[in-house]
Scaffold this motif. Structure first.
Motif, PDB file in Angstrom:
ATOM      1  N   LYS A 137       0.823  -1.209   0.000  1.00 36.45           N
ATOM      2  CA  LYS A 137       0.000   0.000   0.000  1.00 36.45           C
ATOM      3  C   LYS A 137       0.860   1.263   0.000  1.00 36.45           C
ATOM      4  N   LYS A 138       2.159   1.053   0.004  1.00 37.25           N
ATOM      5  CA  LYS A 138       3.075   2.186   0.151  1.00 37.25           C
ATOM      6  C   LYS A 138       3.928   2.391  -1.084  1.00 37.25           C
ATOM      7  N   TYR A 139       4.347   3.632  -1.248  1.00 36.12           N
ATOM      8  CA  TYR A 139       5.373   3.891  -2.260  1.00 36.12           C
ATOM      9  C   TYR A 139       6.597   4.472  -1.576  1.00 36.12           C
ATOM     10  N   HIS A 140       7.726   4.309  -2.222  1.00 35.95           N
ATOM     11  CA  HIS A 140       8.998   4.694  -1.634  1.00 35.95           C
ATOM     12  C   HIS A 140       9.754   5.630  -2.557  1.00 35.95           C
ATOM     13  N   LEU A 141      10.525   6.517  -1.962  1.00 39.60           N
ATOM     14  CA  LEU A 141      11.269   7.500  -2.747  1.00 39.60           C
ATOM     15  C   LEU A 141      12.639   6.987  -3.156  1.00 39.60           C
ATOM     16  N   ARG A 142      13.148   6.006  -2.426  1.00 38.65           N
ATOM     17  CA  ARG A 142      14.472   5.473  -2.720  1.00 38.65           C
ATOM     18  C   ARG A 142      14.436   3.955  -2.713  1.00 38.65           C
ATOM     19  N   THR A 143      15.298   3.368  -3.539  1.00 38.89           N
ATOM     20  CA  THR A 143      15.332   1.901  -3.596  1.00 38.89           C
ATOM     21  C   THR A 143      15.999   1.308  -2.357  1.00 38.89           C
ATOM     22  N   ASP A 144      16.777   2.124  -1.649  1.00 32.79           N
ATOM     23  CA  ASP A 144      17.452   1.604  -0.450  1.00 32.79           C
ATOM     24  C   ASP A 144      16.671   1.918   0.827  1.00 32.79           C
ATOM     25  N   CYS A 145      15.404   2.245   0.667  1.00 37.08           N
ATOM     26  CA  CYS A 145      14.561   2.541   1.824  1.00 37.08           C
ATOM     27  C   CYS A 145      14.445   1.338   2.757  1.00 37.08           C
ATOM     28  N   ARG A 146      14.384   1.619   4.031  1.00 34.64           N
ATOM     29  CA  ARG A 146      14.246   0.579   5.044  1.00 34.64           C
ATOM     30  C   ARG A 146      12.977  -0.264   4.834  1.00 34.64           C
ATOM     31  N   GLY A 147      11.932   0.411   4.393  1.00 33.60           N
ATOM     32  CA  GLY A 147      10.655  -0.276   4.171  1.00 33.60           C
ATOM     33  C   GLY A 147      10.676  -1.259   3.010  1.00 33.60           C
ATOM     34  N   LEU A 148      11.698  -1.126   2.153  1.00 33.10           N
ATOM     35  CA  LEU A 148      11.800  -2.033   1.007  1.00 33.10           C
ATOM     36  C   LEU A 148      12.748  -3.194   1.272  1.00 33.10           C
ATOM     37  N   SER A 149      13.468  -3.128   2.382  1.00 34.52           N
ATOM     38  CA  SER A 149      14.479  -4.145   2.644  1.00 34.52           C
ATOM     39  C   SER A 149      13.874  -5.524   2.851  1.00 34.52           C
ATOM     40  N   ASN A 150      12.613  -5.561   3.299  1.00 35.82           N
ATOM     41  CA  ASN A 150      11.970  -6.864   3.473  1.00 35.82           C
ATOM     42  C   ASN A 150      10.969  -7.170   2.364  1.00 35.82           C
ATOM     43  N   CYS A 151      11.135  -6.501   1.240  1.00 32.69           N
ATOM     44  CA  CYS A 151      10.292  -6.782   0.078  1.00 32.69           C
ATOM     45  C   CYS A 151      10.829  -8.009  -0.640  1.00 32.69           C
ATOM     46  N   HIS A 152      10.025  -9.069  -0.672  1.00 34.40           N
ATOM     47  CA  HIS A 152      10.468 -10.299  -1.321  1.00 34.40           C
ATOM     48  C   HIS A 152       9.852 -10.446  -2.706  1.00 34.40           C
ATOM     49  N   TYR A 153       9.182  -9.370  -3.138  1.00 34.24           N
ATOM     50  CA  TYR A 153       8.565  -9.396  -4.452  1.00 34.24           C
ATOM     51  C   TYR A 153       9.384  -8.524  -5.389  1.00 34.24           C
ATOM     52  N   GLN A 195      -3.076   4.414  -7.823  1.00 36.58           N
ATOM     53  CA  GLN A 195      -3.279   3.057  -7.318  1.00 36.58           C
ATOM     54  C   GLN A 195      -3.587   3.034  -5.829  1.00 36.58           C
ATOM     55  N   GLY A 196      -3.726   4.217  -5.234  1.00 37.87           N
ATOM     56  CA  GLY A 196      -4.080   4.304  -3.826  1.00 37.87           C
ATOM     57  C   GLY A 196      -2.920   4.117  -2.872  1.00 37.87           C
ATOM     58  N   LYS A 197      -1.702   4.259  -3.356  1.00 42.62           N
ATOM     59  CA  LYS A 197      -0.522   4.085  -2.496  1.00 42.62           C
ATOM     60  C   LYS A 197      -0.266   5.358  -1.689  1.00 42.62           C
ATOM     61  N   THR A 198       0.251   5.173  -0.509  1.00 44.26           N
ATOM     62  CA  THR A 198       0.630   6.313   0.324  1.00 44.26           C
ATOM     63  C   THR A 198       2.118   6.231   0.644  1.00 44.26           C
ATOM     64  N   LEU A 199       2.678   7.360   1.032  1.00 44.76           N
ATOM     65  CA  LEU A 199       4.121   7.422   1.284  1.00 44.76           C
ATOM     66  C   LEU A 199       4.499   6.540   2.463  1.00 44.76           C
ATOM     67  N   CYS A 200       5.538   5.772   2.253  1.00 53.72           N
ATOM     68  CA  CYS A 200       6.076   4.872   3.276  1.00 53.72           C
ATOM     69  C   CYS A 200       6.442   5.631   4.548  1.00 53.72           C
ATOM     70  N   LYS A 201       6.211   5.013   5.695  1.00 55.88           N
ATOM     71  CA  LYS A 201       6.452   5.687   6.979  1.00 55.88           C
ATOM     72  C   LYS A 201       7.927   5.888   7.282  1.00 55.88           C
ATOM     73  N   TRP A 202       8.801   5.193   6.555  1.00 57.96           N
ATOM     74  CA  TRP A 202      10.237   5.307   6.822  1.00 57.96           C
ATOM     75  C   TRP A 202      10.875   6.462   6.067  1.00 57.96           C
ATOM     76  N   GLU A 203      10.146   7.070   5.158  1.00 55.96           N
ATOM     77  CA  GLU A 203      10.727   8.147   4.361  1.00 55.96           C
ATOM     78  C   GLU A 203      10.885   9.417   5.198  1.00 55.96           C
ATOM     79  N   LYS A 204      11.729  10.298   4.715  1.00 54.63           N
ATOM     80  CA  LYS A 204      12.102  11.572   5.342  1.00 54.63           C
ATOM     81  C   LYS A 204      13.241  11.489   6.335  1.00 54.63           C
TER      82      LYS A 204
END
Ligand SMILES: [Zn+2]
Length: 69
Positions: A31-47, A60-69
């Motif tokens: 449900k989230k989008y990320h500004l960087r590929t090295d974001c913490r929220g993407l580190s556990n993305c297995h897809y 698509q209804g995505k909101t900014l990831c909570k780890w950004e900024k």
């Protein structure tokens, strides 16, 4: 001729500042989008990691990831 075309293409890309690229984890529950590929929220993305425009992510209804900024 081809070089001129490519130059114009990259110039057009560079001047189009409206288009921000963001990154999504391409899972069903994502449900989230990320500004960087090295974001913490993407580190556990297995897809698959995909890049879309910010506009497309919001559509698509995505909101900014909570780890950004
Ligand atoms: Zn993130």
């Amino acid at each position: 001729m081809k070089t001129i075309f490519l130059s114009l293409f990259f110039l057009a890309m560079a001047t189009c500042k409206e288009t921000t690229t963001v990154y999504l984890c391409n899972s069903d529950g994502g449900k989230k989008y990320h500004l960087r590929t090295d974001c913490r929220g993407l580190s556990n993305c297995h897809y698959q990691l995909i890049s879309v425009t910010l506009e497309e992510a919001k559509k698509q209804g995505k909101t900014l990831c909570k780890w950004e900024k």
